[in-house]
Design an enzyme around this catalytic site. Structure first.
Site, PDB file in Angstrom:
ATOM      1  N   GLY A  40      -6.971  -8.693   1.308  1.00 35.97           N
ATOM      2  CA  GLY A  40      -5.660  -8.972   1.892  1.00 35.97           C
ATOM      3  C   GLY A  40      -5.178 -10.403   1.688  1.00 35.97           C
TER       4      GLY A  40
ATOM      5  N   GLY B 276     -12.464  -4.305   1.957  1.00 33.59           N
ATOM      6  CA  GLY B 276     -13.867  -3.914   2.110  1.00 33.59           C
ATOM      7  C   GLY B 276     -14.291  -2.865   1.084  1.00 33.59           C
TER       8      GLY B 276
ATOM      9  CE  LYS C  33     -14.276 -12.071   8.779  1.00 34.29           C
ATOM     10  NZ  LYS C  33     -13.577 -11.048   8.036  1.00 34.29           N
TER      11      LYS C  33
ATOM     12  NE  ARG D 192      -4.386  -1.421   1.858  1.00 34.12           N
ATOM     13  CZ  ARG D 192      -5.320  -1.666   2.752  1.00 34.12           C
ATOM     14  NH1 ARG D 192      -5.121  -1.368   4.024  1.00 34.12           N
ATOM     15  NH2 ARG D 192      -6.466  -2.199   2.392  1.00 34.12           N
TER      16      ARG D 192
HETATM   17  N1  ADP Z   1     -13.052 -23.748   4.811  1.00 36.01           N
HETATM   18  C1  ADP Z   1     -12.714 -22.840   5.717  1.00 36.01           C
HETATM   19  N2  ADP Z   1     -12.946 -23.053   7.016  1.00 36.01           N
HETATM   20  C2  ADP Z   1     -12.579 -22.141   7.930  1.00 36.01           C
HETATM   21  N3  ADP Z   1     -11.992 -20.961   7.635  1.00 36.01           N
HETATM   22  C3  ADP Z   1     -11.740 -20.702   6.355  1.00 36.01           C
HETATM   23  C4  ADP Z   1     -12.084 -21.633   5.344  1.00 36.01           C
HETATM   24  N4  ADP Z   1     -11.707 -21.089   4.162  1.00 36.01           N
HETATM   25  C5  ADP Z   1     -11.141 -19.909   4.425  1.00 36.01           C
HETATM   26  N5  ADP Z   1     -11.139 -19.665   5.741  1.00 36.01           N
HETATM   27  C6  ADP Z   1     -10.576 -18.496   6.425  1.00 36.01           C
HETATM   28  O1  ADP Z   1     -11.151 -17.331   5.917  1.00 36.01           O
HETATM   29  C7  ADP Z   1     -10.312 -16.253   6.304  1.00 36.01           C
HETATM   30  C8  ADP Z   1     -10.519 -15.112   5.332  1.00 36.01           C
HETATM   31  O2  ADP Z   1     -11.888 -14.796   5.330  1.00 36.01           O
HETATM   32  P1  ADP Z   1     -12.472 -13.385   4.992  1.00 36.01           P
HETATM   33  O3  ADP Z   1     -12.046 -12.409   6.058  1.00 36.01           O
HETATM   34  O4  ADP Z   1     -13.921 -13.536   4.710  1.00 36.01           O
HETATM   35  O5  ADP Z   1     -11.720 -13.076   3.626  1.00 36.01           O
HETATM   36  P2  ADP Z   1     -10.865 -11.829   3.185  1.00 36.01           P
HETATM   37  O6  ADP Z   1      -9.719 -11.690   4.147  1.00 36.01           O
HETATM   38  O7  ADP Z   1     -10.416 -12.166   1.815  1.00 36.01           O
HETATM   39  O8  ADP Z   1     -11.798 -10.661   3.213  1.00 36.01           O
HETATM   40  C9  ADP Z   1      -8.911 -16.808   6.296  1.00 36.01           C
HETATM   41  O9  ADP Z   1      -8.336 -16.524   7.542  1.00 36.01           O
HETATM   42  C10 ADP Z   1      -9.124 -18.308   6.129  1.00 36.01           C
HETATM   43  O10 ADP Z   1      -8.358 -19.067   7.030  1.00 36.01           O
HETATM   44  O1  X15 Z   2      -7.388  -2.179   5.577  1.00 31.99           O
HETATM   45  C1  X15 Z   2      -8.485  -1.652   5.362  1.00 31.99           C
HETATM   46  O2  X15 Z   2      -9.598  -2.363   5.112  1.00 31.99           O
HETATM   47  P1  X15 Z   2      -9.575  -3.884   4.523  1.00 31.99           P
HETATM   48  O3  X15 Z   2      -8.966  -4.768   5.603  1.00 31.99           O
HETATM   49  O4  X15 Z   2     -11.025  -4.213   4.253  1.00 31.99           O
HETATM   50  O5  X15 Z   2      -8.738  -3.834   3.267  1.00 31.99           O
HETATM   51  C2  X15 Z   2      -8.634  -0.147   5.300  1.00 31.99           C
HETATM   52  O6  X15 Z   2      -7.434   0.505   5.650  1.00 31.99           O
HETATM   53  C3  X15 Z   2      -9.798   0.303   6.189  1.00 31.99           C
HETATM   54  O7  X15 Z   2      -9.530   0.006   7.528  1.00 31.99           O
HETATM   55  P2  X15 Z   2     -10.764  -0.121   8.564  1.00 31.99           P
HETATM   56  O8  X15 Z   2     -11.564  -1.349   8.162  1.00 31.99           O
HETATM   57  O9  X15 Z   2     -10.142  -0.241   9.931  1.00 31.99           O
HETATM   58  O10 X15 Z   2     -11.598   1.139   8.427  1.00 31.99           O
END
Ligand code: ADP
Ligand code: X15
Length: 393
Positions: A349, A372, A196, A35
């Site tokens: 990420g 997000g 999620k 970033r």
């Molecule tokens: N089948 C699964 N069971 C449990 N956790 C999972 C599974 N597939 C992926 N994950 C978890 O999902 C997390 C990412 O989810 P999320 O936060 O929704 O995605 P992103 O980071 O891309 O926004 C990762 O930490 C991963 O370990």
């Molecule tokens: O890393 C960020 O969001 P992301 O984890 O959804 O990419 C942005 O810097 C926003 O951070 P925030 O979700 O604490 O407002």
């Protein structure tokens, strides 16, 4: 079209630049500076044109008070190395000292404010804080696409007082993602994974109207499998989202969109490196096991779809990829996205980490710095940090 810094004379002017330097850190060290590097074209251009830069960013989620663990000091030092010039770091978010410094800045000088979330006014978009930042500068520039879904003092409030322009990163993100939404090359294949489902329902629903093929993986695919009547054993899934998932499956069917779910999965009793793994058909997930990655047959199906795509959008891992035995599905998708001749857009990420980890970054057309923010943009929402920027005349 938003006006960009190309459209304005910045020479000798003080520019308040909102960047997103919310980078991952471990024990005070930056572990991924993507970033920061992504903002360099904007910063270098402004410097070269003789602007005076006042940079602002948040880092993490400190609760409106100074917390040394979230100081931007290491970011200032790193940025200074990348720019090969000093970056002043007064260690304050706002106040007379900062104002004094800004007044005395010379063309090409760079100042980075302390983490804006150390001030309680940032997240509640406090008008006084916004005003005090606006008083520092003559122009506002945003390159903080990753934070554009937040209506905070540094992303919206201050911009309302100044002529507000998009930086090059912001402009590129908007241009590429808008094109994906408006006039996608076909076949358009999207891959959505992660855990999620609730956070991604909106984007799945919106993508179903736009894509030709939607490939689902990760924990959220389990909820769809449950909606289709499969027993997902001890897997992560969200029972209260099963009805929503069923509705989306029906929507896909009635539109003729191909919604693909895993046909096989890698299971284990727990997501641990030495847990005994088993590859099973989705109709045979043992009751005490968790589906933790997509299986090899699914990889083959998904790869075939990706190889014949003209446009690919990918967000979210296919499994618990942080634990090596359950990373193969995610890395296989990363390779397929890179191998495909399609234009590729990757955001979030975890997906970016997989791309970087596999050394494939150069083979992806657009690595989005938003997580997000990218999802909300693709849902068709107007992001407050974009809306506040001037339209191009
Ligand atoms: N089948 C699964 N069971 C449990 N956790 C999972 C599974 N597939 C992926 N994950 C978890 O999902 C997390 C990412 O989810 P999320 O936060 O929704 O995605 P992103 O980071 O891309 O926004 C990762 O930490 C991963 O370990
Ligand atoms: O890393 C960020 O969001 P992301 O984890 O959804 O990419 C942005 O810097 C926003 O951070 P925030 O979700 O604490 O407002």
């Amino acid at each position: 079209m938003k006006a960009t810094i190309r459209d304005v004379d910045v020479t000798h002017r003080r520019v308040f630049v909102r960047v997103d330097y919310n980078v991952p850190m471990k024990e005070g060290q930056i572990t991924d500076d993507t970033r920061i590097r992504a903002s360099l074209p904007t910063l270098e251009d402004l410097i070269q044109r003789g602007a005076k830069l006042i940079l602002a960013s948040h880092l993490g989620r400190p609760k409106g008070t100074a917390d040394p663990a979230y100081s931007l000091a290491p970011v200032a030092a790193h940025l200074s190395r990348l720019l090969r010039r000093p970056v002043a770091f007064p260690g304050q978010v706002a106040g007379p000292e900062v104002a004094d410094f800004a007044q005395r800045m010379q063309p090409g000088e760079v100042l980075l404010l302390e983490n804006v979330r150390f001030h309680p006014g940032e997240t509640r978009n406090d008008p006084e804080l916004a005003r005090s930042w606006a008083d520092l500068a003559e122009l506002y520039v945003s390159d903080a696409f990753g934070t554009a879904h937040r209506a905070h003092a540094s992303t919206v409030g201050v911009a309302e007082h100044l002529p507000a322009y998009a930086g090059y990163l912001m402009d590129k993100e908007i241009t590429v993602l808008s094109r994906v939404l408006a006039a996608p090359e076909r076949p358009f294949v999207a891959v959505i994974g992660g855990a999620k489902i609730k956070d991604k329902i909106g984007v799945i629903e919106s993508l179903l109207k736009k894509v030709d093929v939607l490939l689902l993986g990760g924990g959220l695919a389990n909820t769809f499998l449950a909606a289709k009547g499969f027993d997902v054993g001890a897997s992560l899934y969200e029972p209260e989202q099963v009805d929503v998932a069923r509705r989306l499956v029906e929507q896909a069917e009635s539109r003729g969109t191909h919604l693909l779910l895993p046909v096989d999965v890698v299971t284990a009793p727990a997501p641990e490196p030495d847990a005994p793994r088993e590859i099973v058909d989705i109709s045979a997930i043992p009751g005490s096991s968790q589906a933790l990655d997509i299986g090899p047959k699914t990889v083959e199906h998904y790869r075939r779809e990706l190889m014949s795509a003209r446009l690919i959008l990918w967000n979210g891992p296919m499994g618990v990829f942080e634990v090596p035995p359950f990373a193969e599905g995610t890395y296989a998708v990363a390779r397929a996205v890179a191998d495909s001749e399609a234009e590729s857009v990757v955001g979030g990420g975890d997906s970016l980490a997989a791309i970087e980890g596999a050394g494939l970054a150069r083979r992806i057309s657009h690595l989005s710095t938003g997580g997000g923010a990218t999802l909300e943009f693709l849902e068709g929402k107007i992001l407050p940090g974009v809306a506040v920027l001037q339209d191009r005349a």
